[in-house]
Scaffold this motif. Structure first.
Motif, mmCIF file in Angstrom:
data_model
loop_
_atom_site.group_PDB
_atom_site.id
_atom_site.type_symbol
_atom_site.label_atom_id
_atom_site.label_comp_id
_atom_site.label_asym_id
_atom_site.label_seq_id
_atom_site.Cartn_x
_atom_site.Cartn_y
_atom_site.Cartn_z
ATOM 1 N N PHE A 23 0.853 -1.191 0.000
ATOM 2 C CA PHE A 23 0.000 0.000 0.000
ATOM 3 C C PHE A 23 0.884 1.235 0.000
ATOM 4 O O PHE A 23 1.810 1.352 0.807
ATOM 5 N N ASN A 24 0.587 2.167 -0.913
ATOM 6 C CA ASN A 24 1.388 3.382 -1.007
ATOM 7 C C ASN A 24 0.488 4.556 -1.381
ATOM 8 O O ASN A 24 -0.363 4.442 -2.265
ATOM 9 N N SER A 25 0.681 5.666 -0.687
ATOM 10 C CA SER A 25 -0.101 6.858 -0.989
ATOM 11 C C SER A 25 0.813 8.073 -1.066
ATOM 12 O O SER A 25 1.645 8.294 -0.175
ATOM 13 N N GLU A 26 0.658 8.836 -2.144
ATOM 14 C CA GLU A 26 1.454 10.056 -2.307
ATOM 15 C C GLU A 26 0.950 11.175 -1.397
ATOM 16 O O GLU A 26 1.628 12.175 -1.218
ATOM 17 N N ILE A 27 -0.250 11.013 -0.882
ATOM 18 C CA ILE A 27 -0.859 12.048 -0.041
ATOM 19 C C ILE A 27 -1.177 11.451 1.327
ATOM 20 O O ILE A 27 -1.441 10.248 1.455
ATOM 21 N N GLU A 28 -1.155 12.286 2.348
ATOM 22 C CA GLU A 28 -1.448 11.811 3.700
ATOM 23 C C GLU A 28 -2.944 11.808 3.983
ATOM 24 O O GLU A 28 -3.458 10.909 4.644
ATOM 25 N N LYS A 29 -3.614 12.820 3.467
ATOM 26 C CA LYS A 29 -5.038 12.946 3.743
ATOM 27 C C LYS A 29 -5.696 13.764 2.642
ATOM 28 O O LYS A 29 -5.147 14.765 2.187
ATOM 29 N N LEU A 30 -6.877 13.338 2.218
ATOM 30 C CA LEU A 30 -7.600 14.079 1.179
ATOM 31 C C LEU A 30 -9.094 13.807 1.333
ATOM 32 O O LEU A 30 -9.540 12.656 1.241
ATOM 33 N N PRO A 31 -9.904 14.858 1.567
ATOM 34 C CA PRO A 31 -11.350 14.644 1.733
ATOM 35 C C PRO A 31 -12.049 14.402 0.391
ATOM 36 O O PRO A 31 -11.801 15.091 -0.601
ATOM 37 N N VAL A 32 -12.911 13.402 0.377
ATOM 38 C CA VAL A 32 -13.697 13.048 -0.808
ATOM 39 C C VAL A 32 -15.098 12.684 -0.338
ATOM 40 O O VAL A 32 -15.268 12.094 0.733
ATOM 41 N N LEU A 33 -16.109 13.051 -1.125
ATOM 42 C CA LEU A 33 -17.479 12.674 -0.789
ATOM 43 C C LEU A 33 -17.656 11.177 -1.066
ATOM 44 O O LEU A 33 -17.583 10.736 -2.217
ATOM 45 N N LEU A 34 -17.884 10.405 -0.001
ATOM 46 C CA LEU A 34 -17.933 8.953 -0.126
ATOM 47 C C LEU A 34 -19.106 8.368 0.644
ATOM 48 O O LEU A 34 -19.603 8.971 1.604
ATOM 49 N N ASN A 35 -19.490 7.187 0.220
ATOM 50 C CA ASN A 35 -20.296 6.307 1.052
ATOM 51 C C ASN A 35 -19.373 5.153 1.412
ATOM 52 O O ASN A 35 -19.132 4.262 0.585
ATOM 53 N N PRO A 36 -18.776 5.142 2.605
ATOM 54 C CA PRO A 36 -17.725 4.174 2.944
ATOM 55 C C PRO A 36 -18.065 2.712 2.693
ATOM 56 O O PRO A 36 -17.257 1.990 2.106
ATOM 57 N N PRO A 37 -19.244 2.213 3.119
ATOM 58 C CA PRO A 37 -19.530 0.787 2.873
ATOM 59 C C PRO A 37 -19.479 0.412 1.401
ATOM 60 O O PRO A 37 -18.917 -0.626 1.028
ATOM 61 N N LEU A 38 -20.035 1.280 0.532
ATOM 62 C CA LEU A 38 -20.044 0.976 -0.898
ATOM 63 C C LEU A 38 -18.668 1.172 -1.519
ATOM 64 O O LEU A 38 -18.242 0.377 -2.376
ATOM 65 N N TYR A 39 -17.957 2.217 -1.113
ATOM 66 C CA TYR A 39 -16.609 2.441 -1.655
ATOM 67 C C TYR A 39 -15.675 1.294 -1.271
ATOM 68 O O TYR A 39 -14.928 0.776 -2.114
ATOM 69 N N ASN A 40 -15.724 0.888 -0.003
ATOM 70 C CA ASN A 40 -14.884 -0.233 0.439
ATOM 71 C C ASN A 40 -15.236 -1.519 -0.305
ATOM 72 O O ASN A 40 -14.359 -2.337 -0.612
ATOM 73 N N TRP A 41 -16.519 -1.674 -0.617
ATOM 74 C CA TRP A 41 -16.974 -2.830 -1.390
ATOM 75 C C TRP A 41 -16.292 -2.837 -2.762
ATOM 76 O O TRP A 41 -15.879 -3.894 -3.260
ATOM 77 N N SER A 42 -16.166 -1.664 -3.364
ATOM 78 C CA SER A 42 -15.525 -1.554 -4.680
ATOM 79 C C SER A 42 -14.052 -1.959 -4.610
ATOM 80 O O SER A 42 -13.562 -2.727 -5.450
ATOM 81 N N ILE A 43 -13.356 -1.441 -3.600
ATOM 82 C CA ILE A 43 -11.931 -1.778 -3.441
ATOM 83 C C ILE A 43 -11.758 -3.279 -3.220
ATOM 84 O O ILE A 43 -10.891 -3.929 -3.817
ATOM 85 N N GLU A 44 -12.606 -3.843 -2.372
ATOM 86 C CA GLU A 44 -12.514 -5.276 -2.086
ATOM 87 C C GLU A 44 -12.766 -6.111 -3.331
ATOM 88 O O GLU A 44 -12.097 -7.123 -3.563
ATOM 89 N N ASN A 45 -13.738 -5.699 -4.144
ATOM 90 C CA ASN A 45 -14.018 -6.425 -5.380
ATOM 91 C C ASN A 45 -12.827 -6.413 -6.324
ATOM 92 O O ASN A 45 -12.485 -7.429 -6.934
ATOM 93 N N LEU A 46 -12.180 -5.252 -6.447
ATOM 94 C CA LEU A 46 -11.014 -5.139 -7.334
ATOM 95 C C LEU A 46 -9.858 -5.994 -6.812
ATOM 96 O O LEU A 46 -9.167 -6.662 -7.597
ATOM 97 N N VAL A 47 -9.653 -5.965 -5.514
ATOM 98 C CA VAL A 47 -8.562 -6.762 -4.933
ATOM 99 C C VAL A 47 -8.843 -8.255 -5.106
ATOM 100 O O VAL A 47 -7.954 -9.031 -5.498
ATOM 101 N N LYS A 48 -10.069 -8.682 -4.828
ATOM 102 C CA LYS A 48 -10.415 -10.091 -4.967
ATOM 103 C C LYS A 48 -10.299 -10.554 -6.417
ATOM 104 O O LYS A 48 -9.859 -11.677 -6.690
ATOM 105 N N ASN A 49 -10.694 -9.697 -7.364
ATOM 106 C CA ASN A 49 -10.546 -10.036 -8.781
ATOM 107 C C ASN A 49 -9.077 -10.233 -9.124
ATOM 108 O O ASN A 49 -8.715 -11.131 -9.896
ATOM 109 N N GLY A 50 -8.233 -9.356 -8.557
ATOM 110 C CA GLY A 50 -6.795 -9.479 -8.798
ATOM 111 C C GLY A 50 -6.237 -10.780 -8.244
ATOM 112 O O GLY A 50 -5.436 -11.461 -8.891
ATOM 113 N N ILE A 51 -6.669 -11.149 -7.045
ATOM 114 C CA ILE A 51 -6.215 -12.406 -6.423
ATOM 115 C C ILE A 51 -6.666 -13.598 -7.260
ATOM 116 O O ILE A 51 -5.910 -14.552 -7.477
#
Length: 382
Positions: free
Chosen positions: A264-292
């Motif tokens: 995990f690497n981030s060029e920025i420490e913190k950045l506010p974005v309008l999100l719905n956390p449960p759905l956004y995290n679902w997207s990240i998890e889907n991409l990671v699982k597809n990669g695996i």
């Protein structure tokens, strides 16, 4: 309108009524065409009679003038007049074509197939043969049923796609309702699990065990919340994109095979974005699982966050077998999957969450035999 049992009879009645109306229109058009053709035939017979009178009117000039007037009224029907010696006269045919013998011969054959030639006979002797084609109005009327059929086919296609879309919409509502009901049903055993976990904490067992159980219960609560949001517009609030992305990353890292290397690497420490956390995290998890899955459970997964102007890019990379360039867009369609098991809904769901709910973009940034990079782009709330 739909094809539910309640409305099926009315839909069938409507379709039968439409078919009957169309059939009546076509029958009426065909009848009108035949009648118009008969009247045109009668007009040409009158013209042939006038032509015969003209031949006989050399001694009666008044009759000749009347005959010429009758003949001059025909300005729409193309005609070719051939006498017994083979001499040809044309009427209502362009002058530049009238001198082209090959063209005239083709027209004679065409007119013979369209209408029976009229023979001009005097005392049993054939004087001339009249070949005539359909007038411009009749030709247009002849193609009218074809145009009508085309319009009907297009109209039918519109109705078909309307029904199909309507049915798909009903199915989507059904799936959304089932998802919400599933979330509701999961809630009861979750509450019970929370109670059991509290009891375990009071026992003399390793606290790390109950801590991990609590995390999994929290995970189930998150999944329940995701399912409960299907079919409704999610609420977006300002959240730190780095924290939320790392949260999803860390959960999967702890519960994935040791054969998968995470970074995990981030060029920025913190950045506010309008999100719905449960759905956004679902997207990240889907991409990671597809990669695996693409790596068959062995390889490297990395997530990188970078900011470009007003946008933040989340890059999810794997070392799997890659995606064909021709499938860069297709993989986001429902039902498309390279796995033997699965519904092919993961990336379709991710696309909907990112683009419809968060107004962002997702795409295959690059892919080869060495791996694939998926990119989510969201607008920073700054």
């Amino acid at each position: 309108m739909n094809f539910s049992p309640k409305n099926k009879a009315s839909n069938i009645t409507l379709l039968i009524s439409a078919f009957v109306i169309v059939s009546l229109i076509l029958w009426n058009t065909n009848s009108f065409f035949k009648k118009f053709k008969e009247e045109e035939r009668l007009k040409m017979e009158i013209w042939a009679t006038a032509q015969l009178e003209l031949i006989q009117s050399s001694v009666d000039q008044e009759l000749g003038n009347l005959t010429l007037k009758v003949m001059g009224n025909n300005t729409s029907t193309p005609m070719i007049l051939v006498n017994e010696e083979g001499s040809i006269k044309t009427h209502n045919i362009p002058e530049e074509k009238a001198t082209d013998s090959a063209y005239i011969q083709r027209k004679i054959r065409q007119y013979s197939s369209e209408n029976e030639p009229i023979h001009i006979v005097q005392e049993g002797e054939l004087l001339e043969t009249l070949y005539y084609g359909n007038s411009e109005v009749l030709n247009k009327l002849k193609y009218y049923p074809l145009a009508l059929l085309l319009i009907i086919c297009l109209f039918g296609a519109v109705i078909f796609f309307f029904f199909k879309t309507n049915k798909a919409s009903e199915q989507n509502k059904l799936w959304a309702g089932m998802a919400k009901e599933t979330a509701h049903q999961i809630g009861t055993p979750l509450t019970s699990l929370l109670g059991w976990n509290e009891l375990l904490k009071s026992e003399d067992i390793n606290p790390d065990i109950t801590k991990e159980i609590a995390k999994d219960i929290t995970r189930l609560q998150t999944i329940t919340e995701r399912f409960s949001k299907i079919g409704s517009v999610p609420e977006l609030r300002e959240h730190d994109i780095v924290t939320e992305t790392e949260k999803a990353y860390q959960y999967l890292k702890r519960r994935s095979s040791k054969l998968v290397h995470f970074a995990f690497n981030s060029e920025i420490e913190k950045l506010p974005v309008l999100l719905n956390p449960p759905l956004y995290n679902w997207s990240i998890e889907n991409l990671v699982k597809n990669g695996i899955d693409a790596m068959k459970g062995k390889g490297s997964i990395s997530i990188q966050i970078e900011q470009k102007g007003q946008n933040v890019h989340i890059l999810v990379s794997d070392t799997g077998h890659g995606i064909a360039k021709s499938d860069f867009q297709n993989i986001f369609n429902p039902g498309v999957t390279s796995k033997k098991r699965g519904w092919g809904l993961g990336l379709s769901l991710v696309k909907r969450i990112v683009e419809e709910y968060h107004k962002g973009k997702i795409k295959v940034l690059s892919s080869s035999k060495e791996g694939t990079i998926m990119q989510i782009s969201l607008k920073a709330n700054v």
